[in-house]
Write a protein that holds these residues in place. Sequence first.
Motif, PDB file in Angstrom:
ATOM      1  N   SER A 185       0.848  -1.188   0.000  1.00 38.54           N
ATOM      2  CA  SER A 185       0.000   0.000   0.000  1.00 38.54           C
ATOM      3  C   SER A 185       0.887   1.243   0.000  1.00 38.54           C
ATOM      4  N   ASP A 245      -6.907   1.845   2.604  1.00 41.07           N
ATOM      5  CA  ASP A 245      -6.332   0.714   3.340  1.00 41.07           C
ATOM      6  C   ASP A 245      -6.181   1.110   4.807  1.00 41.07           C
ATOM      7  N   ARG A 253      -2.921   6.090   0.183  1.00 41.00           N
ATOM      8  CA  ARG A 253      -4.091   5.218   0.277  1.00 41.00           C
ATOM      9  C   ARG A 253      -4.552   5.096   1.729  1.00 41.00           C
ATOM     10  N   VAL A 254      -3.600   5.046   2.661  1.00 42.93           N
ATOM     11  CA  VAL A 254      -3.966   4.936   4.067  1.00 42.93           C
ATOM     12  C   VAL A 254      -4.654   6.208   4.548  1.00 42.93           C
TER      13      VAL A 254
END
Length: 387
Positions: free
Chosen positions: A278, A288, A282-283
């Motif tokens: 990832s 994610d 994205r986090v």
Amino acid sequence: MTPASILVVVPTTGGPVVLRSLRSRPGLPASAAFATGDYRPLPWSGDYARLAASGGPLSHLAAGDAGREAGPYELRLSGSFDAGRSWEVPVCLAHGLVARGHSLTADPEAADLVLWATGAVDLDLAVLPGDYALLDKLARSRDLLAAAARADLAVLLPDGPEAAEAARAFRALGRARPPAILPAADVPAALAALARPAPSPAPAAGRRPALPVALVALLAATALAAGYTVLRARPEADRPVVAVTASIPAEPGPTVAPAPEAAGSAAVVEELAAPAGSSCRRVAFGADPPVRRPVPAEAPGRLRASRLAPDLCGLAFRSAVPGARVAVGPELAAAALPPTGLPDGAQAYFLREGARRNLVYTVQVMTDPTAANAAGTGDRLVHGLVP
């Protein structure tokens, strides 16, 4: 702007979410957000309730909205996401549009207008600048936008490192009408631009009449010149490294036992890292879940410094004392996106891509709720970020 059927898109890095309905629901104890067909409020529904509460940010839209229905409100979406605040701008715009007599649709072919907007707001409905992964969100929205090819398109892009490039990418979509790039300063300005009357050319055969908002595209060059700036950190040599105690109240979290590495401390501090395969982008935007790593103490009142490795996305804070509040120093807050609530009540501060630098800040646990604005109460920890 005549009443229209509007498809409101909440773009995420996991794909677009569509607002399906928004209505007054007096039977609810507070405004709540739900996924279609589900009775359970979504994870961020509490934040929506605060946004729509009396005296909250949405109350700024009440003036002049004769058709505005009283809350609480029921918001229905095609899906959900677990973290982030970029849903706030499209939801606020939807409230303003519905109050002005427009209707929401989830059918791309039935839409007169597609509204694609992202970003967080402050108490006065100003749009907070930041890195909102605009290009990634646009890439994941292309199929939905193509399905609504006959509709006009309006876009709100918060100020940030990808704003200008994203505006160019939207104009390059090849739609029958160029998209309208809305003012990104605040929600009322965007709503005013949507409502601005303007003459429209005769529609082409087989196409709906153009909405007034289509002509707002003429404002795009001005908006870009005035508003779209790349957020850059000052050179490190120009940034003093200081430790300052802040007293910023946060929502109290659940009672949680402190991590073994930080035993004896009233605050639990964790690193938020990107999982394998990832990325921090994205986090930060909820695609994610982060890997959470407790930060151990290295001396009384001091935590071991965290290294600015590529997978370090941010930090999370929660109190181990019932009823206590956690305040984070302004040095970290200035280098991070607006804080996001995690499922266990912790507050997550995701680092801005352009602000990853050496800094020292303090974490203050406010053990006296009546002194939440007084420095020096409770337990204080010093923590640093280093290369």
